[in-house]
Design an enzyme around this catalytic site. Structure first.
Site, PDB file in Angstrom:
ATOM      1  N   SER A 238      46.444  -5.050 -18.550  1.00 33.17           N
ATOM      2  CA  SER A 238      46.495  -6.492 -18.816  1.00 33.17           C
ATOM      3  C   SER A 238      46.223  -6.722 -20.291  1.00 33.17           C
ATOM      4  O   SER A 238      45.996  -5.785 -21.050  1.00 33.17           O
ATOM      5  CB  SER A 238      45.447  -7.214 -17.969  1.00 33.17           C
ATOM      6  OG  SER A 238      44.165  -6.845 -18.437  1.00 33.17           O
ATOM      7  N   LYS A 239      46.219  -7.989 -20.678  1.00 32.61           N
ATOM      8  CA  LYS A 239      45.989  -8.367 -22.076  1.00 32.61           C
ATOM      9  C   LYS A 239      44.682  -7.785 -22.603  1.00 32.61           C
ATOM     10  O   LYS A 239      44.576  -7.418 -23.761  1.00 32.61           O
ATOM     11  CB  LYS A 239      45.916  -9.894 -22.192  1.00 32.61           C
ATOM     12  CG  LYS A 239      47.263 -10.563 -22.109  1.00 32.61           C
ATOM     13  CD  LYS A 239      47.427 -11.563 -23.264  1.00 32.61           C
ATOM     14  CE  LYS A 239      48.802 -12.166 -23.289  1.00 32.61           C
ATOM     15  NZ  LYS A 239      49.792 -11.383 -23.968  1.00 32.61           N
ATOM     16  N   ARG A 240      43.710  -7.748 -21.704  1.00 33.40           N
ATOM     17  CA  ARG A 240      42.383  -7.284 -22.121  1.00 33.40           C
ATOM     18  C   ARG A 240      42.415  -5.827 -22.598  1.00 33.40           C
ATOM     19  O   ARG A 240      41.537  -5.389 -23.331  1.00 33.40           O
ATOM     20  CB  ARG A 240      41.475  -7.552 -20.916  1.00 33.40           C
ATOM     21  CG  ARG A 240      40.465  -6.613 -20.481  1.00 33.40           C
ATOM     22  CD  ARG A 240      39.812  -7.167 -19.208  1.00 33.40           C
ATOM     23  NE  ARG A 240      40.430  -6.559 -18.031  1.00 33.40           N
ATOM     24  CZ  ARG A 240      40.131  -5.366 -17.583  1.00 33.40           C
ATOM     25  NH1 ARG A 240      39.226  -4.635 -18.202  1.00 33.40           N
ATOM     26  NH2 ARG A 240      40.733  -4.873 -16.521  1.00 33.40           N
ATOM     27  N   HIS A 241      43.439  -5.074 -22.202  1.00 32.89           N
ATOM     28  CA  HIS A 241      43.566  -3.690 -22.678  1.00 32.89           C
ATOM     29  C   HIS A 241      44.366  -3.608 -23.977  1.00 32.89           C
ATOM     30  O   HIS A 241      44.758  -2.529 -24.407  1.00 32.89           O
ATOM     31  CB  HIS A 241      44.291  -2.829 -21.638  1.00 32.89           C
ATOM     32  CG  HIS A 241      43.558  -2.726 -20.345  1.00 32.89           C
ATOM     33  ND1 HIS A 241      43.926  -3.426 -19.226  1.00 32.89           N
ATOM     34  CD2 HIS A 241      42.461  -2.017 -20.000  1.00 32.89           C
ATOM     35  CE1 HIS A 241      43.096  -3.148 -18.242  1.00 32.89           C
ATOM     36  NE2 HIS A 241      42.197  -2.299 -18.690  1.00 32.89           N
ATOM     37  N   GLY A 242      44.638  -4.776 -24.548  1.00 33.34           N
ATOM     38  CA  GLY A 242      45.404  -4.759 -25.802  1.00 33.34           C
ATOM     39  C   GLY A 242      46.902  -4.723 -25.557  1.00 33.34           C
ATOM     40  O   GLY A 242      47.679  -4.523 -26.475  1.00 33.34           O
TER      41      GLY A 242
END
Ligand code: GLU
Length: 464
Positions: A238-242
């Site tokens: 997801s976005k949180r993983h860059g």
């Protein structure tokens, strides 16, 4: 071997993300490796969520990545009649039938199956009723009552599903629209697709699609289901993983080949080689060595690839890629040809195309518009600093030939005559002509902007 034809089939309900981009890349590489075709199909049957702007954005991302496609685009929404024609044939041949069960009745059957500890499924109640079309009716596939659906997946190997796991799936909904699996089979068949490579979130659709192929007597394509890309913590990406969409990477100033190289390594390998040119990938990507375990996306690795390719990409390609960023900064008259000689001055210092554009912009300003870094001015364009700038300026102005050696000679002999540290002279000059305290060598910079502009900037520096 017959001609290999692959396809990428995005749903235009959002931008192209790295998972989709990797699938597209694998399909494209396989087709290019074998001299086959790579087709593109827009799966836009979800009319609520599908948008033309997403189709356009996906196509733009594909082009940016260098994944060109063959033939016309196929839009599923334009093919409803064809799907229904095939479904009608299946009814005629006895491979499909009308069903009048209401959604509530089907839910009750599922509930009953669950209560018995069985797999929830439609119980085939309308199979032999010989119903005709009618309001609220759906068309279902008559699947075999026993046996297994088997296929050899390019990635996952042998996969077998007992038909008791499946049921008489709906092919045409009560609103007359074909279902997703039905449309995909007709499309893949009509487009002559030989290899279906897709994310393994679709692996459970494959036995259902195979049953449709079999009912139609159509030859099966080869299937390959690539594992999802995970985040570094091995959770769903997801976005949180860059992870960002392809267009966001593009806007961030990443090089397309950095992303291509990073993506291809998520699920494919060639020994422990890390860096591949596009031609090498085409030469090597034969559909083997696809990894059946999920790989993790590492944004730092992507930056590493990017740094590498900023140094390795041919200058004319870099000029082409950086040009839109230069235009965005207002230098609309810049061209690839005008930018190309300036690229070497900043490519070693830039981490991305935005930084490269920032650097090149320092060379493109006219003296009157050059922005100056306040701290740099305060620190170096002091009375003493300006004194040095003035001397150098006049000596440069008097040079019969404005070349690297002569410029170096002017600066070095002045520094020596004063007996001060080089930077005491070089930094005021640098701030005066570049506006900032860091950057390429002074002679290189001066030669890139030319003598007149060098002198004009120094004059302006003296007024600050
Ligand atoms: N439209 C599907 C998706 O975006 C692709 C299905 C397929 O490749 O068969 O996930």
């Amino acid at each position: 071997m017959s001609k290999i034809i692959t396809r990428f089939a995005p749903s235009p309900t959002g931008h192209l993300h790295i998972g989709g981009a990797r699938t597209a890349l694998f399909c494209w590489l396989l087709a290019r490796h074998y001299g086959g075709e790579f087709r593109l199909r827009i799966e836009d049957t979800d009319t609520e969520r599908s948008k033309q702007e997403y189709t356009d954005a996906i196509l733009a991302s594909m082009r940016w990545l260098g994944l060109d496609w063959d033939g016309e685009l196929t839009y599923q929404t334009q093919r409803t009649d064809r799907y229904n024609e095939v479904i009608d044939k299946m009814i005629e041949s006895g491979h499909a039938y009308w069903c009048s069960c209401t959604p509530e009745e089907v839910e009750a059957m599922r509930e009953a199956a669950r209560a018995k500890g069985e797999k929830p499924r439609y119980d085939g109640r309308c199979r032999e009723r010989g119903l005709d079309a009618g309001p609220g009716r759906v068309v279902r596939l008559k699947i075999p009552t026993e046996g297994r659906v088997v296929f050899d997946d390019m990635v996952k190997g042998h996969i077998a599903t007992d038909v008791s796991e499946l049921d008489d799936m709906i092919l045409r909904r009560s609103d007359g629209m074909p279902t997703y699996n039905m449309a995909v089979v007709v499309d893949d068949h009509d487009m002559g697709i030989t290899h279906v490579i897709r994310g393994d979130d679709h692996v459970s659709n494959t036995p259902k699609q195979i049953l449709i192929y079999q009912a139609l007597g159509w030859e099966l394509p080869v299937f390959g289901h690539v594992p999802m890309i995970l985040g570094k913590d091995r959770q769903k990406l997801s976005k949180r993983h860059g992870a960002r969409s392809v267009v966001e990477y593009q806007n961030d100033g990443l090089l397309p080949h950095a992303l291509v190289n990073c993506l291809v390594r998520l699920g494919w390998s060639h020994g422990d080689q890390e860096l591949f040119s596009m031609q090498e990938l085409i030469d090597l990507f034969d559909g083997k060595n696809l990894n059946s375990s999920a790989s993790a996306f590492d944004p730092d690795k992507l930056l590493w690839f990017n740094a590498h390719y900023l140094r390795e990409t041919p200058l004319d390609d870099l000029a082409r890629l950086v040009l839109p960023f230069i235009h965005q900064k207002g230098f609309t008259g810049a061209t690839e040809a005008s930018i190309e000689p300036l690229v070497p001055l900043y490519r070693e210092r830039a981490k991305n195309l935005i930084e490269l554009a920032d650097g090149i912009a320092q060379l493109l300003y006219k003296s009157a518009d050059l922005p100056y870094d306040e701290a740099g001015v305060a620190k170096w364009l002091t009375d003493e600093g300006k004194e040095h700038v003035k001397v150098i300026r006049d000596q440069l102005a008097a040079l019969p030939s404005f070349d690297k050696e002569s410029i170096e000679h002017v600066i070095h002999s002045y520094v020596e005559s004063l007996g001060v540290k080089f930077k005491m002279v070089a930094q005021p000059v640098r701030v005066a002509i570049t506006g900032v305290i860091g950057g390429p060598g002074l002679p290189e910079f001066m030669l890139a902007i030319g003598k007149d502009e060098t002198l004009a900037r120094m004059d302006r520096g003296l007024t600050l």
